[in-house]
Design an enzyme around this catalytic site. Structure first.
Site, PDB file in Angstrom:
ATOM      1  N   HIS A  24       6.321   4.524  12.444  1.00 16.71           N
ATOM      2  CA  HIS A  24       6.328   4.356  10.896  1.00 16.71           C
ATOM      3  C   HIS A  24       7.478   5.392  10.690  1.00 16.71           C
ATOM      4  O   HIS A  24       7.243   6.613  10.408  1.00 16.71           O
ATOM      5  CB  HIS A  24       4.865   4.720  10.378  1.00 16.71           C
ATOM      6  CG  HIS A  24       4.766   4.618   9.048  1.00 16.71           C
ATOM      7  ND1 HIS A  24       4.007   3.760   8.428  1.00 16.71           N
ATOM      8  CD2 HIS A  24       5.297   5.406   7.971  1.00 16.71           C
ATOM      9  CE1 HIS A  24       4.125   3.872   7.196  1.00 16.71           C
ATOM     10  NE2 HIS A  24       5.080   4.801   6.784  1.00 16.71           N
ATOM     11  N   ASN A  67      10.334   4.355   2.912  1.00 16.08           N
ATOM     12  CA  ASN A  67      10.135   3.963   4.289  1.00 16.08           C
ATOM     13  C   ASN A  67      11.291   3.163   4.933  1.00 16.08           C
ATOM     14  O   ASN A  67      11.893   2.638   3.988  1.00 16.08           O
ATOM     15  CB  ASN A  67       8.768   3.001   4.311  1.00 16.08           C
ATOM     16  CG  ASN A  67       7.378   3.714   4.042  1.00 16.08           C
ATOM     17  OD1 ASN A  67       6.814   4.389   4.962  1.00 16.08           O
ATOM     18  ND2 ASN A  67       6.922   3.409   2.725  1.00 16.08           N
ATOM     19  N   ARG A  85       0.884  -1.084   0.168  1.00 13.89           N
ATOM     20  CA  ARG A  85       0.007  -0.017   0.050  1.00 13.89           C
ATOM     21  C   ARG A  85       0.944   1.265   0.154  1.00 13.89           C
ATOM     22  O   ARG A  85       0.966   2.118  -0.975  1.00 13.89           O
ATOM     23  CB  ARG A  85      -0.996   0.136   1.301  1.00 13.89           C
ATOM     24  CG  ARG A  85      -2.022   0.842   1.086  1.00 13.89           C
ATOM     25  CD  ARG A  85      -1.900   2.420   1.514  1.00 13.89           C
ATOM     26  NE  ARG A  85      -1.270   2.515   2.831  1.00 13.89           N
ATOM     27  CZ  ARG A  85      -0.992   3.682   3.461  1.00 13.89           C
ATOM     28  NH1 ARG A  85      -0.647   4.461   2.591  1.00 13.89           N
ATOM     29  NH2 ARG A  85      -0.155   3.490   4.713  1.00 13.89           N
ATOM     30  N   ASP A  86       1.611   1.365   0.939  1.00 15.23           N
ATOM     31  CA  ASP A  86       2.422   2.628   1.076  1.00 15.23           C
ATOM     32  C   ASP A  86       3.578   2.558   0.242  1.00 15.23           C
ATOM     33  O   ASP A  86       4.049   3.886  -0.229  1.00 15.23           O
ATOM     34  CB  ASP A  86       2.811   2.808   2.567  1.00 15.23           C
ATOM     35  CG  ASP A  86       3.536   4.152   2.752  1.00 15.23           C
ATOM     36  OD1 ASP A  86       2.935   5.212   2.096  1.00 15.23           O
ATOM     37  OD2 ASP A  86       4.125   4.693   3.939  1.00 15.23           O
ATOM     38  N   HIS A 118      10.366   7.050   8.219  1.00  9.91           N
ATOM     39  CA  HIS A 118      10.932   7.014   6.964  1.00  9.91           C
ATOM     40  C   HIS A 118      12.457   7.526   7.030  1.00  9.91           C
ATOM     41  O   HIS A 118      12.895   8.042   8.132  1.00  9.91           O
ATOM     42  CB  HIS A 118      10.448   8.424   6.068  1.00  9.91           C
ATOM     43  CG  HIS A 118       9.008   7.987   5.587  1.00  9.91           C
ATOM     44  ND1 HIS A 118       8.565   8.086   4.327  1.00  9.91           N
ATOM     45  CD2 HIS A 118       7.950   7.208   5.972  1.00  9.91           C
ATOM     46  CE1 HIS A 118       7.457   7.721   4.276  1.00  9.91           C
ATOM     47  NE2 HIS A 118       7.057   7.194   5.254  1.00  9.91           N
ATOM     48  N   CYS A 161       5.550   9.621   0.080  1.00  7.24           N
ATOM     49  CA  CYS A 161       4.385  10.124   0.142  1.00  7.24           C
ATOM     50  C   CYS A 161       4.095  10.834  -0.950  1.00  7.24           C
ATOM     51  O   CYS A 161       4.642  11.942  -1.090  1.00  7.24           O
ATOM     52  CB  CYS A 161       4.199  10.711   1.658  1.00  7.24           C
ATOM     53  SG  CYS A 161       2.474  11.294   1.815  1.00  7.24           S
TER      54      CYS A 161
END
Length: 326
Positions: A211, A253, A18-19, A213, A244
């Site tokens: 989460h 990430n 997803r991300d 980065h 993002c």
């Protein structure tokens, strides 16, 4: 857990499908996405964020959610949460039998406007019926809080602003919160300060995930700091995919392989096979037409090529003595 202690086990919340893929310029075929998720599950990942039910106009890379989910029906007990932006997205997810969902809030007004076209309070009001409806259907909701440490428009983010949004999401009924360093500017000192502020506000570490980065190369250091403060769920992306689309300064990430290398060296159990995950990231990198940004994937690639099928790697870090379970 006392400060500076380490957990015996960490749950990795894999966000690559997803991300990671939402930030690709090209649209990845649904067949590749489905195989990617199956390969991640085969490597031992038990929580894999599969897709998003955002309107295709905003994230065209994930417009195939309805086509993807039926291809994952054979994964059984693997948790396959999906991001839902609003009531319509939730209804689409529930119609497919999605068993876990997530909403995406912001700690800052600038990013709330860029990402959701709403103020922080307006976005939280939008999530209220979503969380209530999901909870009533027996579907747990994860609350993402983005821009927890820094914002490209507003600069450093005071911990009290994050605490306010986090408390509101918990009060709405979110089962878990993921604290996002969306542009990768956090430092271990900031992580310590935020977790202390959340604890003082009655938000237990057991309800939190982190989460990070890796813009400034601090993602692993920040993760280790969070683990020492009681957090046991870490978001990561296979091969370091992602960023993002609404924060252009965001880089990839934290790579799941980089995280695994650190955790295994600390004697922390995850249940994930580093070799199989590395092979998966190399497989996907071929389909994306570029090398993986993960340092661990790059370091292990040549060794993986030399190993016979079924070998039990030479390339695992020497583990520290195992810690007791938290």
């Amino acid at each position: 857990m006392s400060e500076d202690a380490l957990p015996g086990r960490v749950r990795i919340h894999e966000v690559g499908p997803r991300d990671g893929l939402q930030n690709e310029k090209a649209v990845i075929p649904v067949e590749v996405k489905a195989e990617f998720i199956h390969r991640l599950a085969a490597a031992g990942l038990t929580t894999i964020e599969a897709t998003s039910f955002v309107h295709p106009r905003w994230v065209p890379q994930l417009a195939d959610a309805e086509e993807l989910f039926p291809r994952l029906a054979d994964l059984g007990d693997v948790r396959l949460p999906a991001l839902v932006p609003n009531a319509r997205g939730l209804e689409r997810a529930l119609a497919l039998g999605v068993r876990e969902v997530a909403v995406f809030a912001s700690a800052t007004e600038s990013f709330a406007k860029a990402n959701l076209n709403r103020t922080v309070d307006e976005s939280l009001a939008m999530f209220e019926p979503v969380v209530a409806r999901a909870t009533a259907a027996g579907v747990p909701v994860r609350g993402y809080v983005s821009m927890c440490f820094g914002d490209p428009w507003e600069g450093a983010v005071p911990p009290e602003r994050v605490v306010r949004v986090a408390r509101r999401l918990l009060d709405l009924g979110c089962a878990e919160l993921s604290l996002g360093d969306t542009i990768g500017v956090a430092t271990p000192g900031q992580v310590t300060a935020l977790l202390a502020a959340l604890g003082a506000a009655g938000v237990p570490a057991g309800r939190l995930a982190v989460h990070f980065h890796d813009t400034y190369g601090q993602a692993l250091a920040n993760t280790l700091t969070a683990l020492r403060h009681g957090v046991t769920t870490v978001d990561a992306s296979a091969g370091g995919l992602g960023g993002c689309p609404f924060a252009k300064s965001a880089t990839g990430n934290l790579a799941t392989e980089d995280l695994l290398w650190m955790l295994e060296g600390l004697g922390i159990h995850t249940g994930v096979d580093l070799r199989r995950l590395t092979a998966t990231s190399l497989w996907l990198a071929e389909r994306l037409g570029r090398p993986s940004p993960s340092r661990t994937v790059r370091a292990l690639a040549s060794q993986l090529d030399q190993e016979p099928t079924g070998a039990t790697g030479p390339f695992r870090p020497s583990p520290a003595p195992s810690h007791k379970e938290p």
